[in-house]
Design an enzyme around this catalytic site. Structure first.
Site, PDB file in Angstrom:
ATOM      1  N   LYS A  50       0.804  -1.233   0.000  1.00 52.82           N
ATOM      2  CA  LYS A  50       0.000   0.000   0.000  1.00 52.82           C
ATOM      3  C   LYS A  50       0.834   1.279   0.000  1.00 52.82           C
ATOM      4  CE  LYS A  50      -0.684   0.045   4.980  1.00 52.82           C
ATOM      5  NZ  LYS A  50      -1.375  -0.654   6.054  1.00 52.82           N
ATOM      6  N   ARG A 145      -7.511  -0.038  17.203  1.00 52.34           N
ATOM      7  CA  ARG A 145      -7.964   0.178  15.833  1.00 52.34           C
ATOM      8  C   ARG A 145      -9.009  -0.901  15.545  1.00 52.34           C
ATOM      9  NH1 ARG A 145      -4.138   0.807  10.495  1.00 52.34           N
ATOM     10  NH2 ARG A 145      -4.578  -1.415  10.323  1.00 52.34           N
TER      11      ARG A 145
HETATM   12  C1  LIG Z   1      -0.462  -1.509   6.589  1.00 46.21           C
HETATM   13  C2  LIG Z   1      -0.840  -2.738   7.288  1.00 46.21           C
HETATM   14  C3  LIG Z   1       0.142  -3.675   7.595  1.00 46.21           C
HETATM   15  C4  LIG Z   1       1.599  -3.462   7.277  1.00 46.21           C
HETATM   16  O1  LIG Z   1       2.168  -2.620   8.218  1.00 46.21           O
HETATM   17  P1  LIG Z   1       3.726  -2.192   8.134  1.00 46.21           P
HETATM   18  O2  LIG Z   1       3.930  -1.435   9.374  1.00 46.21           O
HETATM   19  O3  LIG Z   1       3.855  -1.365   6.897  1.00 46.21           O
HETATM   20  O4  LIG Z   1       4.524  -3.430   8.073  1.00 46.21           O
HETATM   21  C5  LIG Z   1      -0.256  -4.831   8.240  1.00 46.21           C
HETATM   22  N1  LIG Z   1      -1.545  -5.049   8.557  1.00 46.21           N
HETATM   23  C6  LIG Z   1      -2.517  -4.166   8.285  1.00 46.21           C
HETATM   24  C7  LIG Z   1      -3.910  -4.474   8.678  1.00 46.21           C
HETATM   25  C8  LIG Z   1      -2.197  -2.974   7.632  1.00 46.21           C
HETATM   26  O5  LIG Z   1      -3.169  -2.104   7.352  1.00 46.21           O
END
Ligand SMILES: *Cc1c(COP(=O)(O)O)cnc(C)c1O
Length: 369
Positions: A50, A145
């Site tokens: 992302k 969250r």
């Molecule tokens: C963005 C995201 C991740 C990845 O997180 P990083 O800190 O970039 O490794 C993992 N799980 C969810 C649900 C996310 O939204």
């Protein structure tokens, strides 16, 4: 020259600026390292795309270098990867909008969810399009969250997992370090694992445990991760080599994966405190100035539309980012001992938030090196 920039542009020292320099070799190296670490403990790696706006070449590089799956928070990004021929499987990271469930069922292989009614609707859609979809039910172990609160998780998940006929609750997951900044720990991981044990007994089948993100890598490194976690979802570590929540550069990963460059449009010598009555800046912030006398500064052609100024780390020693408005980035270069001219280029590392904005800005060209 297209303002979008494109995946096929090659590097030239003539820009276009501002630009991101994306080092695919470094992406490959970071993916391999993280994959090795995960696989050595039997953990599946979901590489998260992302922050790169699901750049197909980056995603393909991750997939070819040990990522078992690709994850993205936005369905549109997953569609972009698929239409560019990037092989899945694909995991949707953001709990889905009701309005997109039909497309989720058609295009996604595994989805994170946290509401019984969403799971049931996914199930009925899965029956209609004859496509199985795996659901990871999210549990909130304290970060506040997404996810069902851990004390209510067992009852809620058992009930919904027993109701589905076409989709399947394949596992449980959690997220830390995102809202509350809660760090992963043996305690919050064990909370998840004990819910898993009770669920497996009640349901009679095995469940995956999707245990975390970049911040959880630390527990793999120091061996403190309890046995039983089966999946990690990692973005930042692979793309930037950093861990924002844990506040560190990850020592075995590269930090030169993605760099930002912008061009100097003014070289000046000005006082460090403005002249005249000071109100708020263009973004409603009240700026604070320390009187450091007259300073050598440069203005770069980039701004809040492209970057987050506090997330830029100049590679040039002594350079200090002072401020950015929408389109002007001001850097104090007094301590660099370097003479600047219009047309010079400064290079920066970026925080996660800053990289997210740079990848998202149509004004920043994306170049693979
Ligand atoms: C963005 C995201 C991740 C990845 O997180 P990083 O800190 O970039 O490794 C993992 N799980 C969810 C649900 C996310 O939204």
């Amino acid at each position: 020259m297209s303002i979008e920039g494109s995946a096929t542009e090659t590097r030239s020292d003539k820009g276009p600026f501002p630009r991101l320099l994306i080092n695919l070799e470094a992406v490959a190296s970071n993916t391999k390292k993280v994959a090795e670490l995960c696989h050595s403990r039997g953990i599946e790696l979901v590489a998260v795309t992302k922050v790169t706006l699901a750049d197909p070449e980056i995603a393909l590089t991750m997939r070819r270098n040990g990522a078992d799956k690709l994850g993205d928070s936005r369905l549109m990004n997953i569609l972009r990867l698929k239409s560019n021929g990037v092989p899945g499987p694909f995991q949707l990271l953001r709990i889905p909008m009701r309005s997109e469930l039909e497309y989720v069922v058609k295009h996604v292989d595994e989805v994170l969810a946290s509401m019984p009614e969403v799971v049931l609707e996914l199930d009925s859609l899965a029956g209609r399009v004859h496509r199985n979809i795996g659901i990871i039910y999210m549990i909130d172990v304290g970060d506040l969250r997404e996810g069902v609160w851990y004390e209510r998780a067992f009852e809620e998940i058992v009930e919904v997992a027993r109701k589905v006929r076409h989709a399947r609750v394949v596992g449980i997951g959690t997220n830390v370090g995102c809202y509350g900044g809660v760090l992963p720990s043996v305690e919050n991981t064990n909370a998840l694992l004990s819910i898993r044990r009770r669920l497996e007994e009640a349901l009679g089948y095995q469940l995956k445990v999707s245990g975390g993100s970049t911040v959880n890598l630390k527990m793999l490194e120091d061996g403190s991760l309890p046995d039983g976690v089966t999946q990690f979802r990692v973005g930042e570590g692979i793309i930037l080599g950093t861990d924002a929540t844990g506040d560190r550069d990850i020592p075995y990963l590269r930090q030169d994966t993605v760099l930002f460059e912008a061009e100097v449009v003014e070289v000046d010598y000005k006082p460090s405190v403005p002249v005249g009555e000071v109100g708020k800046d263009a973004f409603g912030r009240r700026p604070h100035f320390e009187d450091r006398g007259w300073r050598r500064r440069v203005i770069l052609a980039a701004g809040e539309q492209d970057i987050k100024p506090d997330g830029l780390k100049p590679l040039l020693e002594g350079a200090k980012v002072l401020h950015a408005s929408s389109d002007h980035l001001i850097v104090d270069v007094t301590e660099t001992g370097k003479e600047f001219s219009v047309g010079d280029v400064l290079t920066f590392r970026m925080s996660y938030g800053c990289a997210l904005r740079a990848f998202t800005s149509p004004y920043v060209s994306k170049q693979k090196v």
